[in-house]
Design a protein around this motif. Structure first.
Motif, short mmCIF file in Angstrom:
data_model
loop_
_atom_site.label_atom_id
_atom_site.label_comp_id
_atom_site.label_asym_id
_atom_site.label_seq_id
_atom_site.Cartn_x
_atom_site.Cartn_y
_atom_site.Cartn_z
N UNK A 50 49.01 30.22 29.65
CA UNK A 50 48.34 31.46 30.02
C UNK A 50 48.50 32.49 28.90
N UNK A 51 47.39 33.12 28.53
CA UNK A 51 47.41 34.13 27.47
C UNK A 51 47.55 35.53 28.06
N UNK A 52 48.03 36.42 27.26
CA UNK A 52 48.16 37.81 27.71
C UNK A 52 46.78 38.41 27.94
N UNK A 53 46.72 39.28 28.94
CA UNK A 53 45.49 39.99 29.28
C UNK A 53 45.83 41.46 29.42
N UNK A 54 45.08 42.32 28.74
CA UNK A 54 45.39 43.75 28.67
C UNK A 54 44.60 44.52 29.72
N UNK B 126 45.84 40.61 34.81
CA UNK B 126 46.40 41.47 33.77
C UNK B 126 47.90 41.20 33.64
N UNK B 127 48.37 41.13 32.41
CA UNK B 127 49.81 40.94 32.16
C UNK B 127 50.43 42.19 31.54
N UNK B 128 49.64 42.91 30.75
CA UNK B 128 50.13 44.08 30.03
C UNK B 128 49.25 45.28 30.39
N UNK C 129 49.18 42.56 20.81
CA UNK C 129 49.64 42.04 22.10
C UNK C 129 49.26 40.57 22.30
N UNK C 130 48.23 40.11 21.60
CA UNK C 130 47.72 38.75 21.82
C UNK C 130 48.83 37.70 21.72
N UNK C 131 48.70 36.67 22.55
CA UNK C 131 49.65 35.56 22.50
C UNK C 131 49.94 35.04 23.89
N UNK C 132 50.79 34.05 23.99
CA UNK C 132 51.13 33.49 25.30
C UNK C 132 51.82 34.54 26.17
N UNK C 133 51.54 34.50 27.46
CA UNK C 133 52.15 35.45 28.40
C UNK C 133 53.53 34.94 28.80
N UNK C 134 54.48 35.16 27.91
CA UNK C 134 55.85 34.72 28.18
C UNK C 134 56.56 35.73 29.07
N UNK C 135 57.68 35.31 29.67
CA UNK C 135 58.46 36.22 30.49
C UNK C 135 58.93 37.40 29.65
N UNK C 136 58.91 38.59 30.24
CA UNK C 136 59.29 39.80 29.54
C UNK C 136 60.81 39.89 29.42
N UNK C 137 61.30 40.10 28.20
CA UNK C 137 62.75 40.20 27.98
C UNK C 137 63.34 41.40 28.69
N UNK C 138 62.50 42.42 28.97
CA UNK C 138 62.98 43.62 29.67
C UNK C 138 63.08 43.40 31.18
N UNK C 139 62.61 42.26 31.65
CA UNK C 139 62.72 41.93 33.07
C UNK C 139 61.54 42.33 33.92
N UNK C 140 60.48 42.90 33.31
CA UNK C 140 59.33 43.37 34.10
C UNK C 140 58.72 42.25 34.93
N UNK C 141 58.60 41.07 34.35
CA UNK C 141 57.90 39.97 35.01
C UNK C 141 58.74 39.29 36.09
N UNK C 142 60.00 39.70 36.23
CA UNK C 142 60.87 39.13 37.27
C UNK C 142 61.57 40.24 38.06
#
Length: 292
Positions: free
Chosen positions: A1-5, A79-81, A246-259
């Motif tokens: 999955x790619x990032x989506x703004x 949307x991811x970002x 921002x483009x690239x794979x939608x990896x887990x956010x190191x800041x914890x947003x995605x979890x």
């Protein structure tokens, strides 16, 4: 999955040259319709979604903006970002009209808005000590610097209810708290984005000095609008510069947003309201699926 703004902001923000396959799409959510149809398209090979926060023609007050529907719509569109572009007043001499500020803290003074997706029947508490995504905020700041914009990285946003501007006493109070800017739409948008596990950043466009400044003892709507229009080209250029960063794979956010929801939900599965669970599934499906 790619990032989506996703971008939530004023009408000038989404009029971006080079947006391919642009189309206005009507979206429905379990929380009603968002502020307006959303504009979808591709810029620099990256999918983007634009939503006018107040609706085209500015039909929503800061209080009547359907914040839950807006965030739910962004989540449902993948949307991811999520980037908020917001007009604000400055509470500090060094932050002048025409400058940009990347928000990293909030003081919530709103009182007449639905501030959470959670409700009786499904209770949860997300961490919110750091209310914006450090990764996404840094990318926004870097893009602004590369464009030669005057940008301040990090600052506290006081969210007031409105629609009236501050009294002089209130403006002085917020300055005494060490706040940097003041606006009417930053909350509960940021809180809901965290509950929806979206990476969220706020680009604040400074339009005035609020009423504390001895040379600006009243905030004039015409002045605010004029400064916002003057900043529109800068804001569009800034948004247009983001896909490359921002483009690239939608990896887990190191800041914890995605979890953010990993340990947030308190209500025992047997006690959860099935109707509420169904309503929240499009927003919180990652942690609710199989645990109804």
């Amino acid at each position: 999955m790619e990032r989506k703004i996703g971008v939530i902001g004023g009408s000038g923000v989404y009029e971006i040259a080079g947006l391919e396959n642009a189309a206005w799409v009507t979206v429905d959510t379990p929380f009603g319709p968002p502020s307006d149809a959303v504009l979808t398209g591709t810029l620099g090979g990256v999918e983007m979604v634009f939503l006018p926060r107040h609706g085209r023609g500015h039909v929503h007050t800061p209080t009547s903006v359907p914040y839950r529907a807006n965030i739910a719509a962004m989540k449902s569109l993948g949307v991811t970002d999520l980037i908020a572009v917001s007009a604000v007043g400055s509470l500090k001499e060094a932050y002048a009209p025409g400058d940009f500020l990347i928000v990293d803290q909030y003081i919530d003074r709103t009182f007449a808005r639905e501030k959470s997706f959670f409700a009786p029947g499904l209770v949860g508490h997300v961490p919110f000590a750091h209310p914006t995504c450090a990764r996404l905020s840094a990318l926004c700041a870097g893009a602004a610097r590369d464009l030669g914009l005057t940008v301040h990285e990090g600052g506290t946003y006081v969210a007031m209810e409105g629609p009236q501007f501050s009294t002089l006493a209130e403006s002085r109070l917020y300055r005494s708290w060490g706040a940097d800017v003041i606006g009417m739409t930053g909350m509960p948008e940021a809180k809901l984005a965290r509950e929806a596990e979206l990476c969220y950043a706020c680009i604040a466009m400074i339009t005035d000095y609020d009423c504390w400044h001895p040379e600006h003892d009243a905030v004039d709507v015409a002045q605010v609008v004029a400064t916002a229009i003057a900043n529109a080209d800068k804001a569009r250029a800034l948004v247009a510069a983001l896909p490359a960063r921002i483009a690239g794979p939608a990896e887990d956010c190191a800041a914890g947003c995605t979890h953010a929801l990993d340990s947030a939900i308190m209500t025992h599965p047997a006690k959860r309201d099935p109707a509420l669970v169904a309503q929240l599934m499009p927003v919180m499906g990652r942690v609710l699926k199989g645990r109804e």
